[in-house]
Motif scaffolding. Sequence first.
Motif, PDB file in Angstrom:
ATOM      1  N   TRP A 162       0.926  -1.091   0.295  1.00 50.33           N
ATOM      2  CA  TRP A 162      -0.007  -0.103  -0.001  1.00 50.33           C
ATOM      3  C   TRP A 162       0.838   1.271  -0.173  1.00 50.33           C
ATOM      4  O   TRP A 162       0.354   2.467  -0.433  1.00 50.33           O
ATOM      5  N   GLY A 163       2.144   1.256   0.493  1.00 54.25           N
ATOM      6  CA  GLY A 163       2.999   2.339   0.671  1.00 54.25           C
ATOM      7  C   GLY A 163       3.239   2.751  -0.744  1.00 54.25           C
ATOM      8  O   GLY A 163       3.313   3.819  -1.088  1.00 54.25           O
ATOM      9  N   LEU A 164       3.757   1.895  -1.618  1.00 51.04           N
ATOM     10  CA  LEU A 164       4.393   1.922  -2.846  1.00 51.04           C
ATOM     11  C   LEU A 164       3.152   2.442  -3.811  1.00 51.04           C
ATOM     12  O   LEU A 164       3.283   2.855  -4.969  1.00 51.04           O
ATOM     13  N   ASN A 165       1.873   2.111  -3.465  1.00 50.52           N
ATOM     14  CA  ASN A 165       0.707   2.145  -4.172  1.00 50.52           C
ATOM     15  C   ASN A 165       0.341   3.724  -4.381  1.00 50.52           C
ATOM     16  O   ASN A 165      -0.057   4.206  -5.376  1.00 50.52           O
ATOM     17  N   TRP A 166       1.045   4.650  -3.239  1.00 52.53           N
ATOM     18  CA  TRP A 166       0.432   6.010  -3.407  1.00 52.53           C
ATOM     19  C   TRP A 166       1.168   6.790  -4.495  1.00 52.53           C
ATOM     20  O   TRP A 166       0.746   7.510  -5.270  1.00 52.53           O
ATOM     21  N   PRO A 167       2.668   6.756  -4.775  1.00 56.09           N
ATOM     22  CA  PRO A 167       3.101   7.414  -5.852  1.00 56.09           C
ATOM     23  C   PRO A 167       2.906   6.727  -7.311  1.00 56.09           C
ATOM     24  O   PRO A 167       2.615   7.318  -8.401  1.00 56.09           O
ATOM     25  N   ILE A 168       2.399   5.336  -7.263  1.00 52.43           N
ATOM     26  CA  ILE A 168       2.198   4.678  -8.492  1.00 52.43           C
ATOM     27  C   ILE A 168       0.793   5.235  -8.867  1.00 52.43           C
ATOM     28  O   ILE A 168       0.637   5.424 -10.226  1.00 52.43           O
ATOM     29  N   MET A 169       0.034   5.374  -8.090  1.00 52.10           N
ATOM     30  CA  MET A 169      -1.397   5.830  -8.211  1.00 52.10           C
ATOM     31  C   MET A 169      -1.459   7.179  -8.780  1.00 52.10           C
ATOM     32  O   MET A 169      -2.066   7.582  -9.853  1.00 52.10           O
ATOM     33  N   LYS A 170      -0.620   8.098  -8.165  1.00 57.42           N
ATOM     34  CA  LYS A 170      -0.508   9.294  -8.582  1.00 57.42           C
ATOM     35  C   LYS A 170       0.040   9.707 -10.090  1.00 57.42           C
ATOM     36  O   LYS A 170      -0.207  10.268 -10.878  1.00 57.42           O
ATOM     37  N   TYR A 171       1.011   8.699 -10.363  1.00 58.96           N
ATOM     38  CA  TYR A 171       1.552   8.695 -11.900  1.00 58.96           C
ATOM     39  C   TYR A 171       0.551   8.355 -12.783  1.00 58.96           C
ATOM     40  O   TYR A 171       0.296   8.891 -13.838  1.00 58.96           O
ATOM     41  N   VAL A 172      -0.111   7.106 -12.446  1.00 51.47           N
ATOM     42  CA  VAL A 172      -1.126   6.516 -13.302  1.00 51.47           C
ATOM     43  C   VAL A 172      -2.339   7.700 -13.698  1.00 51.47           C
ATOM     44  O   VAL A 172      -2.852   7.646 -14.546  1.00 51.47           O
ATOM     45  N   LEU A 173      -2.689   8.607 -12.704  1.00 53.57           N
ATOM     46  CA  LEU A 173      -3.613   9.508 -12.780  1.00 53.57           C
ATOM     47  C   LEU A 173      -3.248  10.408 -13.517  1.00 53.57           C
ATOM     48  O   LEU A 173      -3.999  11.314 -14.208  1.00 53.57           O
ATOM     49  N   GLU A 190      -2.492   9.613 -16.682  1.00 55.64           N
ATOM     50  CA  GLU A 190      -2.991   9.098 -18.014  1.00 55.64           C
ATOM     51  C   GLU A 190      -4.236   8.668 -17.867  1.00 55.64           C
ATOM     52  O   GLU A 190      -5.029   8.580 -18.961  1.00 55.64           O
ATOM     53  N   TRP A 191      -4.894   8.362 -16.601  1.00 52.65           N
ATOM     54  CA  TRP A 191      -6.183   7.823 -16.549  1.00 52.65           C
ATOM     55  C   TRP A 191      -6.970   8.439 -15.327  1.00 52.65           C
ATOM     56  O   TRP A 191      -6.143   8.707 -14.278  1.00 52.65           O
ATOM     57  N   GLU A 199     -16.315   9.513 -16.738  1.00 47.94           N
ATOM     58  CA  GLU A 199     -14.938  10.066 -16.778  1.00 47.94           C
ATOM     59  C   GLU A 199     -14.303   9.577 -18.278  1.00 47.94           C
ATOM     60  O   GLU A 199     -13.646  10.367 -18.911  1.00 47.94           O
ATOM     61  N   HIS A 200     -15.240   8.597 -19.202  1.00 46.14           N
ATOM     62  CA  HIS A 200     -14.876   8.133 -20.450  1.00 46.14           C
ATOM     63  C   HIS A 200     -13.302   8.075 -20.714  1.00 46.14           C
ATOM     64  O   HIS A 200     -12.648   8.778 -21.669  1.00 46.14           O
ATOM     65  N   PRO A 201     -12.654   7.106 -19.862  1.00 43.29           N
ATOM     66  CA  PRO A 201     -11.298   6.888 -20.144  1.00 43.29           C
ATOM     67  C   PRO A 201     -10.899   6.588 -21.533  1.00 43.29           C
ATOM     68  O   PRO A 201     -11.646   5.597 -22.003  1.00 43.29           O
ATOM     69  N   ARG A 202      -9.485   6.540 -22.115  1.00 40.20           N
ATOM     70  CA  ARG A 202      -9.385   6.030 -23.305  1.00 40.20           C
ATOM     71  C   ARG A 202      -7.945   5.155 -23.154  1.00 40.20           C
ATOM     72  O   ARG A 202      -7.140   5.461 -22.485  1.00 40.20           O
ATOM     73  N   VAL A 203      -8.435   3.844 -23.550  1.00 41.61           N
ATOM     74  CA  VAL A 203      -7.250   3.135 -23.401  1.00 41.61           C
ATOM     75  C   VAL A 203      -5.932   3.283 -24.243  1.00 41.61           C
ATOM     76  O   VAL A 203      -4.874   3.267 -23.650  1.00 41.61           O
ATOM     77  N   SER A 204      -6.297   3.919 -25.257  1.00 43.11           N
ATOM     78  CA  SER A 204      -4.871   4.379 -26.191  1.00 43.11           C
ATOM     79  C   SER A 204      -4.182   5.573 -25.192  1.00 43.11           C
ATOM     80  O   SER A 204      -2.895   5.913 -25.472  1.00 43.11           O
ATOM     81  N   ALA A 205      -4.811   6.104 -24.173  1.00 44.03           N
ATOM     82  CA  ALA A 205      -4.043   7.318 -23.409  1.00 44.03           C
ATOM     83  C   ALA A 205      -2.866   6.611 -22.391  1.00 44.03           C
ATOM     84  O   ALA A 205      -2.020   7.328 -22.002  1.00 44.03           O
ATOM     85  N   LEU A 206      -3.145   5.039 -22.228  1.00 48.04           N
ATOM     86  CA  LEU A 206      -2.076   4.671 -21.282  1.00 48.04           C
ATOM     87  C   LEU A 206      -0.864   4.227 -22.036  1.00 48.04           C
ATOM     88  O   LEU A 206      -0.599   3.707 -23.205  1.00 48.04           O
ATOM     89  N   SER A 207       0.389   4.667 -21.563  1.00 51.52           N
ATOM     90  CA  SER A 207       1.884   4.421 -22.124  1.00 51.52           C
ATOM     91  C   SER A 207       2.066   2.951 -21.657  1.00 51.52           C
ATOM     92  O   SER A 207       1.382   2.434 -20.737  1.00 51.52           O
ATOM     93  N   SER A 208       3.181   2.562 -22.028  1.00 47.64           N
ATOM     94  CA  SER A 208       4.021   1.438 -21.694  1.00 47.64           C
ATOM     95  C   SER A 208       4.051   1.320 -20.325  1.00 47.64           C
ATOM     96  O   SER A 208       3.922   0.425 -19.497  1.00 47.64           O
ATOM     97  N   THR A 209       4.425   2.474 -19.760  1.00 48.07           N
ATOM     98  CA  THR A 209       4.541   2.703 -18.104  1.00 48.07           C
ATOM     99  C   THR A 209       3.467   2.562 -17.415  1.00 48.07           C
ATOM    100  O   THR A 209       3.362   2.003 -16.360  1.00 48.07           O
ATOM    101  N   GLY A 210       2.274   3.131 -18.069  1.00 47.04           N
ATOM    102  CA  GLY A 210       0.946   3.299 -17.427  1.00 47.04           C
ATOM    103  C   GLY A 210       0.655   1.853 -17.315  1.00 47.04           C
ATOM    104  O   GLY A 210      -0.100   1.208 -16.469  1.00 47.04           O
TER     105      GLY A 210
END
Length: 299
Positions: free
Chosen positions: A28-39, A41-42, A213-224
């Motif tokens: 859960w600790g590592l989840n915070w920066p990971i979630m912030k990065y994903v946001l 793109e999604w 929110e209508h997210p787009r799959v194409s918006a995700l990078s390889s890192t995402g």
Amino acid sequence: MTASHDSRATSQVAAGGLVFLLITSVGWGLNWPIMKYVLREWPPLSTRGTTGVIGSLLLVVIALVIGQSLRVPREQWGRLVMFAAFNVSAWMALMGLALLWLPASEAAVIAYTMPVLASLLAWPVLGERLTALKTLSLLLGIGGIGALMGGNGLAASMEKLPGILLALTGAFLFALGTVLGKRFPLKLPVITSAAWQIMIGCLPVAVIGLALEHPRVSALSSTGWLLMSYLIVVQFCVAYVSWFAALRRLPASVAAIGTLLVPVIGVVASAIMLGEPLGAGQVTALLMTVAGVVLATRS
């Protein structure tokens, strides 16, 4: 002989609970920066809900492979839905939205007022009295949180107020779910319990997110994509199962205090991964928080 055997068995259960608690805290600790990065793109609700639903399906597969029954007795459904709402839906949705107003490190710090709230609720609900050792561990943990806030220059400005309120509400509901989970335990295997709670809790979040929110799959990078995989496998499958396993083996207040490691890991990881501010107070915070957790486990 029987007393000695019971003592050893209790010690093994507690030790296992602490191992599960450590796994949860790191995940859960590592989840915070990971979630912030994903946001970047999604959007938040789609990210939380979708990864949760996929994670729950993966847990269903694991349960079937190892031979765990997915059947839920009729009398358990009410509790299951209630715990899913408190432990998953509220936490996932509110914390995801809070990240729109707050840095990941600040959101993690505010969210983990949860152990304090859970320890206070455990007294009237479970009869887990705040002993001197537990009180000292809480004070050390709160001191560590304060050092983290000071180190990051947390500013409770009006611009951040929505995020602060969302994080506090999520923390309270998670604490309530933790205590009620001990008071009215689910009589299900751990993986089955986690699979159903995550599925029930994340499905409405996913539906609302995809609709609004209508997210787009194409918006995700390889890192995402890689980080989304982390959210599915580690956040939901590994960390949530470990949390429920720890809660079955430890007093609610001790398990909650143990999660004080999460914001420390979250703040340090956010500094390394996202370049968020890392003040001099982090070392003090780490020492104080670890000391508080150690005292809690001794209690």
